[in-house]
Scaffold this motif. Structure first.
Motif, short mmCIF file in Angstrom:
data_model
loop_
_atom_site.label_atom_id
_atom_site.label_comp_id
_atom_site.label_asym_id
_atom_site.label_seq_id
_atom_site.Cartn_x
_atom_site.Cartn_y
_atom_site.Cartn_z
N ILE A 97 0.83 -1.20 0.00
CA ILE A 97 0.00 0.00 0.00
C ILE A 97 0.87 1.26 0.00
N CYS A 98 1.85 1.29 0.88
CA CYS A 98 2.66 2.51 1.05
C CYS A 98 3.57 2.79 -0.14
N VAL A 122 -7.53 7.04 8.07
CA VAL A 122 -7.94 7.65 6.80
C VAL A 122 -8.52 6.59 5.88
N PRO A 123 -9.55 6.93 5.10
CA PRO A 123 -10.04 6.00 4.08
C PRO A 123 -8.93 5.75 3.04
N ILE A 124 -8.84 4.52 2.57
CA ILE A 124 -7.77 4.20 1.63
C ILE A 124 -7.86 5.05 0.36
N GLN A 125 -9.07 5.43 -0.02
CA GLN A 125 -9.21 6.23 -1.24
C GLN A 125 -8.60 7.62 -1.10
N GLU A 126 -8.47 8.10 0.14
CA GLU A 126 -7.84 9.41 0.37
C GLU A 126 -6.33 9.29 0.58
N PHE A 127 -5.87 8.07 0.77
CA PHE A 127 -4.45 7.84 1.06
C PHE A 127 -3.59 7.95 -0.20
N TYR A 128 -4.12 7.52 -1.33
CA TYR A 128 -3.38 7.58 -2.59
C TYR A 128 -3.51 8.97 -3.18
N LEU A 129 -2.40 9.67 -3.36
CA LEU A 129 -2.40 11.05 -3.84
C LEU A 129 -1.98 11.19 -5.30
N GLY A 130 -1.26 10.23 -5.81
CA GLY A 130 -0.76 10.29 -7.19
C GLY A 130 0.17 9.12 -7.42
N PRO A 131 0.76 9.02 -8.60
CA PRO A 131 1.66 7.90 -8.89
C PRO A 131 2.81 7.83 -7.89
N GLY A 132 2.84 6.78 -7.09
CA GLY A 132 3.90 6.61 -6.11
C GLY A 132 3.83 7.57 -4.94
#
Length: 294
Positions: A115-116, A146-156
């Protein structure tokens, strides 16, 4: 090959967060299947590593009395694939875990590291998106969820602040009870390959032929994993039929931000989204107790 400037090893979350607070430049390593590859390819230079692999409290899966499932961030993909709580309650995540690398990689690669890393191709991500997973992040200052959908901000790129560790993945009972799910990983090779597209579909069926709820998680259909809100909204309350499923597949494409890469063209990825969403949904319907659709 590996320009490691320093190496620290801890056995508790408090130790780890204290070290990270004092030295936020430290690079956290668990299984090492992502970090070491980046170092080998020269993407990371002169790293000081903080190994958290011995923190036992971050390993394993627990189901609480209220049905909430907690997955420790250091749980390996082999453990997830074989865990009785996962297999009984969210077998779609076990399916996804088995597509990750080969046995040797799955034995050391952790779901937290997957995930990270922030990759849209992460084999766990699309399923966790469909399950509305939440992530517990801990630092020396406290913790946040935090919801996982808010955790991803962009590629990598992920919303992991300096000094923070991902400690748990949280899946609430309302997000898996009564649902059937199916995961499809499409790649150019049968094994040991990065996904060209990952599709996770979970659904709840009533009266045998009505879609009560549908959730679609996609990987490699955009710069981050994503959901398909228009397709999901259309599906709710619809009678299960070839026409309904075909329309859900078409609407899923609208959520994508596919691009052309050396692995596949934009057009081919969109074709895969439409086709594989339908296939995954048909399988999920059966697993949810619904009628099979040819």
């Amino acid at each position: 090959m590996y320009n490691i400037q320093g190496y620290f090893e801890v056995e508790s979350v408090n130790e780890a967060t204290a070290l990270l607070a004092a030295a936020p430049h430290l690079l956290v390593i668990a299984g090492g299947t992502d970090v070491l590859i980046k170092m080998h390819h020269g993407q990371i230079e002169k790293a000081e590593l903080l190994s958290i692999r011995k923190i036992k409290s971050l390993q394993g899966v627990v189901k609480l009395e209220d049905g909430t499932i907690l997955i420790g961030s250091l749980t390996t993909f082999t453990q997830i694939a074989n865990d009785p709580v996962i297999k009984e309650n969210i077998p779609v995540l076990a399916e996804a875990a088995l597509t990750m690398g080969g046995p040797q990689i799955r034995n050391v690669a952790t779901i937290g590291g997957n995930i990270c890393n922030g990759a849209t191709s992460a084999d766990s991500a699309s399923t966790l998106f469909a399950l509305d997973a939440r992530l517990k992040l801990q630092s020396n200052q406290g913790e946040r969820v935090v919801p996982i959908q808010e955790f991803y901000l962009g590629p990598g790129k992920v919303d992991l602040k300096p000094g923070e560790l991902l400690t748990q993945i949280i899946i609430s009972p309302e997000n898996y009870r009564g649902y059937g799910g199916h995961y499809i990983k499409f790649s150019m090779r049968k094994a040991m390959d990065i996904a060209t597209l990952g599709v996770a579909v979970i659904c709840k069926v009533k009266q045998g032929n009505i879609l009560e709820d549908v959730r679609i998680g996609l990987g490699v259909a955009g710069p981050t994993p994503l959901r398909c809100p228009e397709a999901e909204a259309f599906a709710r309350g619809k009678t299960i039929s070839p026409e309904t499923i075909a329309e859900i597949g078409k609407l899923a494409v609208k959520a994508t931000q596919a691009r052309t890469s050396w692995r596949a063209s934009k057009e081919y990825r969109e074709h895969l989204v439409e086709e594989l969403t339908q296939r995954a949904l048909k399988a999920a319907i059966v697993k949810a107790g619904g009628e099979a659709i040819a």
